[in-house]
Design a protein around this motif. Sequence first.
Motif, short mmCIF file in Angstrom:
data_model
loop_
_atom_site.label_atom_id
_atom_site.label_comp_id
_atom_site.label_asym_id
_atom_site.label_seq_id
_atom_site.Cartn_x
_atom_site.Cartn_y
_atom_site.Cartn_z
N ARG A 1 0.84 -1.22 0.00
CA ARG A 1 0.00 0.00 0.00
C ARG A 1 0.86 1.25 0.00
NH1 ARG A 1 -5.36 0.18 2.79
NH2 ARG A 1 -6.37 -1.83 2.41
N ILE B 1 1.87 2.33 -3.37
CA ILE B 1 0.81 2.98 -4.16
C ILE B 1 0.59 4.40 -3.65
CG2 ILE B 1 -1.67 2.87 -4.62
CD1 ILE B 1 -0.93 -0.33 -4.22
N ARG C 1 2.69 12.15 -7.69
CA ARG C 1 2.31 12.00 -9.10
C ARG C 1 2.82 13.15 -9.94
NH1 ARG C 1 -1.76 13.37 -5.98
NH2 ARG C 1 -3.00 15.25 -6.38
N VAL D 1 4.94 5.52 -14.69
CA VAL D 1 3.56 5.16 -15.03
C VAL D 1 3.40 5.02 -16.54
CG1 VAL D 1 1.23 6.10 -15.13
CG2 VAL D 1 2.54 6.18 -12.99
N SER E 1 -7.00 -5.26 -1.70
CA SER E 1 -7.26 -3.81 -1.77
C SER E 1 -6.08 -3.03 -2.33
CB SER E 1 -7.63 -3.29 -0.38
OG SER E 1 -6.55 -3.50 0.47
N PRO E 2 -4.80 -3.39 -2.04
CA PRO E 2 -3.73 -2.59 -2.66
C PRO E 2 -3.79 -2.63 -4.18
CG PRO E 2 -2.82 -4.00 -0.96
CD PRO E 2 -4.24 -4.39 -1.12
N PHE E 3 -4.14 -3.80 -4.75
CA PHE E 3 -4.10 -3.88 -6.21
C PHE E 3 -5.21 -3.03 -6.83
CE2 PHE E 3 -0.64 -6.62 -6.43
CZ PHE E 3 -0.73 -7.50 -5.38
N ALA F 1 -6.46 -0.35 -5.43
CA ALA F 1 -6.04 1.06 -5.26
C ALA F 1 -5.00 1.41 -6.32
CB ALA F 1 -5.45 1.24 -3.87
N LYS F 2 -4.13 0.42 -6.65
CA LYS F 2 -3.08 0.69 -7.63
C LYS F 2 -3.71 1.07 -8.96
CE LYS F 2 1.11 -1.51 -9.51
NZ LYS F 2 2.21 -1.08 -8.59
N VAL G 1 -5.00 4.62 -8.87
CA VAL G 1 -3.98 5.69 -8.84
C VAL G 1 -3.32 5.80 -10.20
CG1 VAL G 1 -1.70 6.21 -7.92
CG2 VAL G 1 -3.56 5.56 -6.37
N ILE G 2 -3.01 4.63 -10.79
CA ILE G 2 -2.37 4.67 -12.12
C ILE G 2 -3.28 5.42 -13.10
CG2 ILE G 2 -1.58 3.24 -14.05
CD1 ILE G 2 0.24 2.72 -11.85
N LYS H 1 -5.41 7.69 -12.36
CA LYS H 1 -5.43 9.13 -12.06
C LYS H 1 -4.18 9.80 -12.66
CE LYS H 1 -4.91 10.47 -7.73
NZ LYS H 1 -5.19 10.70 -6.29
N VAL H 2 -3.03 9.13 -12.49
CA VAL H 2 -1.79 9.76 -12.98
C VAL H 2 -1.84 9.84 -14.50
CG1 VAL H 2 0.72 9.50 -13.12
CG2 VAL H 2 -0.48 8.93 -11.02
N ARG H 3 -2.35 8.77 -15.14
CA ARG H 3 -2.43 8.79 -16.62
C ARG H 3 -3.34 9.93 -17.07
NH1 ARG H 3 -1.92 3.00 -17.20
NH2 ARG H 3 0.31 2.66 -17.59
N GLN I 1 -4.00 12.65 -15.55
CA GLN I 1 -3.31 13.94 -15.34
C GLN I 1 -2.32 14.17 -16.47
OE1 GLN I 1 -0.93 14.05 -11.72
NE2 GLN I 1 0.62 14.99 -13.00
#
Lengths: 244, 103, 232, 221
Positions: free
Chosen positions: A224, A227, A234, A243, B36-38, B40-41, B44-45, B47-49, B51
């Motif tokens: 976690r 992430i 970011r 990414v 849950s981490p995967f 969330a990953k 987030v990925i 979101k960054v893409r 952006q």
Amino acid sequence: MNWTFFHKLGSPKWFYDISGKWLPWLQVISLVLIVVALVWGLAFSPSDYLQGNSYRIIFIHVPASFLAQSVYLMMATAAAVTLIWKIKLADMALKVMAPIGVSFCILSLVTGAIWGQPTWGTWWVWDARLTSMLILLFLYIGIIALRGAIHTTEAAAKACAILSLVGVVNIPIIKFSVDWWNTLHQGATLKLTEKPSMAPEMLWPLLLAIVGFYLFFMMVMVLRLRIEIISRERKTRWVKELVS
Amino acid sequence: MYFDSWSGFLAMGGHGFYVWSAYAFALAVLAYNLISPFMAKRRVIEKVRRQERLMHRKVVVDDFRVTTGSSDNSGNRSANPTLQKHRPERQEAGPESAKRSPQ
Amino acid sequence: MSNVDQQSMHGFSACLALIRRDLILAFRSPGQTINPMAFLLMVATLFPLGIAPDREVLSELSAGIIWIGALLAVLLSLDSLFKNDQDDGALDQLLMSPHPLPLLVLAKVFSHWLTSGFCLTLMAPLLAIMLHLPSDAFSPLMITLLLGTPVLSLAGAIGAALTVRVQRGGVLLTLLSLPLYLPVLIFATGAVNASIQNLPYTGHILWLSVFLILGICLAPLAIAGALRVINE
Amino acid sequence: MLKVVQLSCERDDRLLFSNLSFQLGRGEILQIEGRNGAGKTSLLRIIAGFSSSLGGDIFWNEQPLSTVYADFRLDCFFLGHKPGLKLDLTPLENLTWRAKLANTIINREILLAALDRVELAGYEDIPCSHLSAGQLRRVAFAGLVASPAKLWILDEPFTAIDIEGVSWLEKLFDEHTQQGGMVLVTSHQPLADRQGKLRRLNLEHFAAVCRGLPHRGLLMT
């Protein structure tokens, strides 16, 4: 005093690279340990003369309780590091550890209640340990709720740090007063977990399970944390390259 | 193996229900922590893409505006709110962003 | 430029001014003090209606009812402790003061206790009679309330400081403060119940005063830290 | 004397400004300009010590601010967007508790004289809730007049002030700077530079170019 080493230690990018290397090992070891411990405890260790086979719940209840308490202590140290040295990684760790801690706290409560049924005939017993675990659950919920309520990352980081430090000061007080309150009302009930006087073939799977659970916790926290690092960093170039 | 038969193992001497329900719940908690981490990953990925795409599209829009010399912004009345939010930050060459010196 | 030692620091008079200001505000708009007392009265009347009006049941529960009611009433009044100052900018002046913030915060919590915890303590005998509390349990009830309610204000003020900028922070405030209230509740009701069974209750009172001293020393630091941090 | 070196500020992961350096000597007025959201208020709150900056240092009388906070606050008067007055109290009571909090020695005459200067002579015992926004601002200015602070940090003082109020305030600034005081003010309207003591600083020149920051600092604010 040259602090660059110490600050390098706290750099999110450095942590991301290092954890990338030994994460797979951690995953394998923790899962293997847990499987071995539970199979050993469930199938091979003898049954308890008093409680019969229901005592086998100990192999998940005790590790979960230990983990719930030590995760809160780890959060308190991360909080202290966040407040004193203002290292971002510590706050990310604090934010990431809370959900894991609360999941194990709930696991400990549920397994404690399930175990209480065959032992005392009721699902919930106001036993000292279960009650202080319930109050620890309230402390966890407080921190997660506060993290959710404050939207600016800097203020949320420090507010949660202060709250977890205040909480950690209160844990001994709460434990003491609940134990005192419990002995006042009920006298010494059958303690859920016998002290190390357990037979060795019961004790070994328990220790194995405890180590397995701790490694499992570290693995999930690192996952976690990585992430969280990506999401917080970011805007930096290394995350964008990572990414895309 | 302590138990003589497979069914004995399941019955757990009458306490089977409690032991197995406790272990089932434990399995659920461990699985939640693992999965849950995967999830969330992926969020987030994404979101960054997004952006990144935004940043990229904005640069294109700015170049378009500069080349066609259209002074007002009517040319790109795109309905995307995040784009509107980004417009005020002017992208002039200016000094590369400040070299931050960690304390 | 004048520096600190030449100009004597009147920290104490600043605290007095702060307490005086809060008390004047409390008298000018008495809603802040009357509401918690009315709330406690109502909570105390709910239990006989909800459980049973007869004497034996009530006398056993009365200590718990009064204390839990007082605890919830203090929680209600805590929400506006720092929020009012935050809304009209007075909190910035508090943070801008050269005097140590923990000292000023202690003064503010003391004035809050005067307008909430202290009034509830004055009301407690009335409730004790209503709930058939045995007569020899009156004095421990009053002592525990006098020692316990300041701890409630101190511990609750930490939650209030943390949630000062959260819009609907009322529920969150209770979530943060309740775990800190439990030791006080345990020892206070323990003392009153011990006196009902005419056992010695001095031990409980001593432990309550330990919590009070601990609260007075540590809580202002946490509150001041929280106020400074929240004001990003 | 206030000195700011290489100050940078970040709000919600957005870098507002960076590399900001300026000095404010005795008898000078510095006006901070910039569009909304450029970080004017954040800058003032960092200097006043409410919030912390991402990087850079602030010096007060050549000493780092973090070591001389009490001394700095003794000599500093902060006026934010909100007037900082309790509406249930009268102007006199408000000014007393604020002065006591700022450790300034005052008595009724000084406060009455200050209220008189802001043309609120007859209003000293009317609850502030009856006063208008402009009058509330003037009560806050009365606190400013009565305080011996050298450095004035004023955030948008001209809001809700009418025309002659603005010129009155500018006259007050000149008077204060003649006595060796310093004024740090943010406002949208350009101030009249009567004695050549006024300097302007536009925050947008220090706005960070936010395309891919090379490597953000390890330390958070």
